[in-house]
Design an enzyme around this catalytic site. Structure first.
Site, PDB file in Angstrom:
ATOM      1  N   ASP A 127       0.860  -1.169   0.000  1.00 49.37           N
ATOM      2  CA  ASP A 127       0.000   0.000   0.000  1.00 49.37           C
ATOM      3  C   ASP A 127       0.905   1.229   0.000  1.00 49.37           C
ATOM      4  OD1 ASP A 127      -2.407   1.600   0.462  1.00 49.37           O
ATOM      5  OD2 ASP A 127      -1.659   1.795   2.510  1.00 49.37           O
TER       6      ASP A 127
ATOM      7  N   ASP B  30      -0.282   5.159   0.950  1.00 48.16           N
ATOM      8  CA  ASP B  30      -0.587   6.118   2.024  1.00 48.16           C
ATOM      9  C   ASP B  30      -0.734   5.390   3.358  1.00 48.16           C
ATOM     10  OD1 ASP B  30      -1.652   8.863   0.470  1.00 48.16           O
ATOM     11  OD2 ASP B  30      -1.900   7.016  -0.661  1.00 48.16           O
TER      12      ASP B  30
ATOM     13  N   ASP C  38      -1.528  -0.784   6.001  1.00 53.29           N
ATOM     14  CA  ASP C  38      -1.751  -0.181   7.321  1.00 53.29           C
ATOM     15  C   ASP C  38      -3.212  -0.224   7.755  1.00 53.29           C
ATOM     16  OD1 ASP C  38      -2.294   1.791   5.202  1.00 53.29           O
ATOM     17  OD2 ASP C  38      -2.749   3.132   6.864  1.00 53.29           O
TER      18      ASP C  38
END
Length: 236
Positions: A26, A28, A192
């Site tokens: 990922d 961001d 995240d």
């Protein structure tokens, strides 16, 4: 490489990487902290339409489902209403202004998390293929990767508008596996948020979560990833 060196490398390698040929990251909240710049663009777009700013702390909790959903949440908060009660055209109008503002400064205050470059360099040394799968519009991804000199680490980059579906749908992950001729069982999704972990599980990838980043204020352990790290340096 001697057998002793090979055994030493295996012992030093994080168990999340055992039998892994492909790692999907990922962006961001995993590789970069982009919230400061996102918040500036969100607040500017709201201001263009006579609304008060929502601020960086709110934006941090709203990131993860793509830019339109971010703007929808921000506008609903500003108008003190539920997202489903918003006029779709109003969301589209504010979203368009958000994109304009964000395009002006997509990395002015964005920072690279500790351990990211170390991790990517180590995986490259081990000939592990890396891809980037983000829900951010693809138009912003290239400039950000170039700014941080990360583009060369990735064999494939997918944005939230690259395919018909985005995370938590497994389609982008399965596309990456097919593109790199990798069996999903030999792939790892690193992210995240619950959306990353859900996408990884649905695609048949193993999953690894970082404890920092943006997960809507929820502990990432609640998503039950296969592995958790406090820094990506642990994979290096």
């Amino acid at each position: 490489m001697s057998s002793g060196q090979a055994n030493s490398e295996r012992s030093a390698r994080h168990p999340a990487l055992d039998n892994i040929e492909l790692v999907a990251f990922d962006l961001d909240g995993t590789l970069i902290d982009s919230v400061p710049d996102l918040a500036v663009a969100v607040d500017a777009a709201l201001g263009d339409h006579g609304q008060r700013p929502v601020g960086v702390d709110k934006v941090r909790d709203w990131v993860g489902n793509g830019s339109r959903k971010l703007v929808e949440r921000a506008l609903a908060h500003a108008l003190a209403t539920a997202p489903e009660r918003l006029e779709p055209q109003a969301v589209e109008t504010v979203h368009a202004r958000f994109l304009d503002h964000y395009a002006e400064k997509p990395y002015a205050q964005t920072t690279l998390y500790d351990g990211v470059r170390q991790c990517l360099s180590a995986l490259a040394t081990r000939s592990v293929t890396c891809v980037l799968i983000t829900n951010k519009p693809i138009a912003f991804v290239g400039p950000i990767l170039s700014h941080f000199e990360l583009a060369d680490f990735f064999a494939l980059t997918l944005g939230g508008d690259s395919l018909d579906e985005k995370k938590p749908h497994p389609a982008p992950l399965l596309h990456a596996a097919q593109h790199t001729s990798t069996a999903p069982a030999k792939a790892l999704m690193v992210g995240d948020s619950r959306h990353d972990i859900a996408a990884g599980k649905a695609a048949g990838f193993r999953t690894l979560a970082v404890t920092y980043g943006y997960n809507h204020g929820e502990p990432i352990a609640a998503c039950r990833p296969d592995h958790i790290v406090t820094t990506l340096a642990e994979l290096g």
